[in-house]
Design a protein around this motif. Structure first.
Motif, short mmCIF file in Angstrom:
data_model
loop_
_atom_site.label_atom_id
_atom_site.label_comp_id
_atom_site.label_asym_id
_atom_site.label_seq_id
_atom_site.Cartn_x
_atom_site.Cartn_y
_atom_site.Cartn_z
N LEU A 118 3.41 -0.75 46.85
CA LEU A 118 4.23 -1.96 46.83
C LEU A 118 5.72 -1.62 46.76
N ALA A 119 6.08 -0.63 45.97
CA ALA A 119 7.49 -0.22 45.88
C ALA A 119 7.99 0.29 47.23
N ALA A 120 7.18 1.09 47.90
CA ALA A 120 7.59 1.64 49.20
C ALA A 120 7.67 0.54 50.26
N VAL A 121 6.70 -0.34 50.28
CA VAL A 121 6.70 -1.40 51.30
C VAL A 121 7.87 -2.36 51.12
N THR A 122 8.16 -2.73 49.88
CA THR A 122 9.30 -3.64 49.66
C THR A 122 10.62 -2.97 50.04
N THR A 123 10.76 -1.68 49.75
CA THR A 123 11.98 -0.96 50.14
C THR A 123 12.06 -0.86 51.66
N ALA A 124 10.94 -0.54 52.31
CA ALA A 124 10.93 -0.44 53.77
C ALA A 124 11.25 -1.78 54.41
N VAL A 125 10.69 -2.86 53.88
CA VAL A 125 10.97 -4.19 54.44
C VAL A 125 12.45 -4.53 54.32
N ALA A 126 13.05 -4.17 53.19
CA ALA A 126 14.48 -4.42 53.03
C ALA A 126 15.29 -3.68 54.09
N PHE A 127 14.90 -2.46 54.40
CA PHE A 127 15.61 -1.72 55.46
C PHE A 127 15.29 -2.29 56.84
N VAL A 166 14.83 -5.28 57.63
CA VAL A 166 15.63 -6.49 57.83
C VAL A 166 16.93 -6.13 58.56
N LEU A 167 17.49 -4.95 58.22
CA LEU A 167 18.69 -4.51 58.93
C LEU A 167 18.44 -4.31 60.41
N ALA A 168 17.21 -3.95 60.78
CA ALA A 168 16.88 -3.73 62.19
C ALA A 168 17.01 -5.02 62.99
N GLY A 169 16.94 -6.15 62.31
CA GLY A 169 17.05 -7.43 63.00
C GLY A 169 18.48 -7.93 63.16
N THR A 170 19.43 -7.17 62.67
CA THR A 170 20.83 -7.61 62.79
C THR A 170 21.32 -7.40 64.21
N SER A 226 23.96 -5.80 65.10
CA SER A 226 24.63 -4.51 65.24
C SER A 226 23.62 -3.43 65.60
N LYS A 227 23.91 -2.70 66.67
CA LYS A 227 23.01 -1.63 67.10
C LYS A 227 22.94 -0.53 66.03
N ALA A 228 24.08 -0.19 65.46
CA ALA A 228 24.13 0.88 64.46
C ALA A 228 23.33 0.50 63.21
N PHE A 229 23.53 -0.71 62.71
CA PHE A 229 22.77 -1.15 61.53
C PHE A 229 21.30 -1.33 61.85
N GLY A 230 21.01 -1.78 63.06
CA GLY A 230 19.62 -1.93 63.48
C GLY A 230 18.90 -0.60 63.50
N GLN A 231 19.53 0.41 64.08
CA GLN A 231 18.92 1.74 64.11
C GLN A 231 18.78 2.31 62.70
N PHE A 232 19.81 2.12 61.89
CA PHE A 232 19.77 2.61 60.52
C PHE A 232 18.62 1.96 59.76
N THR A 246 11.18 3.23 58.49
CA THR A 246 10.09 4.14 58.86
C THR A 246 10.11 5.40 57.99
N GLY A 247 11.29 5.83 57.59
CA GLY A 247 11.39 7.01 56.72
C GLY A 247 10.71 6.80 55.38
N ILE A 248 10.92 5.63 54.80
CA ILE A 248 10.27 5.30 53.53
C ILE A 248 8.75 5.31 53.72
N LEU A 249 8.29 4.72 54.80
CA LEU A 249 6.84 4.68 55.06
C LEU A 249 6.27 6.07 55.34
N MET A 250 7.03 6.92 56.03
CA MET A 250 6.58 8.29 56.28
C MET A 250 6.50 9.09 54.97
#
Length: 173
Positions: free
Chosen positions: A119-128, A130-134, A136-142, A148-152
């Motif tokens: 749950l901790a990992a999934v909530t952190t990954a979801v928060a990141f 969300v940036l992918a939906g912005t 900005s290409k840079a923030f989206g990639q970040f 995906t890094g948190i999930l890996m």
């Protein structure tokens, strides 16, 4: 344009490696003061590095480029991803000290802390993510790279760390 891109690539190489090594060293020192089991610390760090390498592989297949913003990914993943390993090793060590076999200690570890870690990992990954939906290409990639890094790192802590603990799970782990 070409010399500027070459300078940026060289700076990114430095920005990716040196801060990541410094972060890894500082985390190692903190773990040495917190745990008295060198093997457990090594297992956590090995597993964390697997998660980060998996994420770089995924990055190479999907986005295929590292920007200035995504170059700091490994430093952030070292700080965020190590938490899952600490939870697993702490619980595993407690159960082993209570006299359980490595298999039973792992079962109890994931029974007690598994859902919380996921749950901790999934909530952190979801928060990141969300940036992918912005816009900005840079923030989206970040956001994508960090999500995906948190999930890996989570997957590495779920599959690789228990294997190491089981195979080398003596009483003194």
């Amino acid at each position: 344009d070409v010399p500027m891109q070459a300078d940026e690539q060289q700076a990114m190489g430095f920005d990716m490696l040196v801060p990541a090594l410094v972060a890894l060293f500082v985390i190692l020192l903190l773990l040495l003061f917190s745990f008295n089991q060198i093997r457990s610390i090594a297992f956590i760090l090995i597993t964390l590095l697997f998660g980060i390498v998996f994420n770089y592989g995924l990055l190479g297949v999907t986005i295929r480029e590292i920007t200035m913003l995504t170059s700091i990914m490994s430093v952030l993943l070292i700080g965020l991803g190590v938490d899952y390993g600490i939870q697993v090793v702490t619980n595993f060590t407690t159960f082993r000290n209570d006299g359980l076999s490595p298999a039973d200690a792992l079962r109890n570890t994931y029974g007690k802390a598994g859902m919380g870690i996921v749950l901790a990992a999934v909530t952190t990954a979801v928060a990141f993510f969300v940036l992918a939906g912005t816009g900005s290409k840079a923030f989206g990639q970040f956001g994508f790279v960090m999500g995906t890094g948190i999930l890996m790192c989570l997957l590495a802590m779920i599959f690789i760390l228990p294997s190491l603990l089981y195979w080398f799970g003596k009483k003194d782990v």
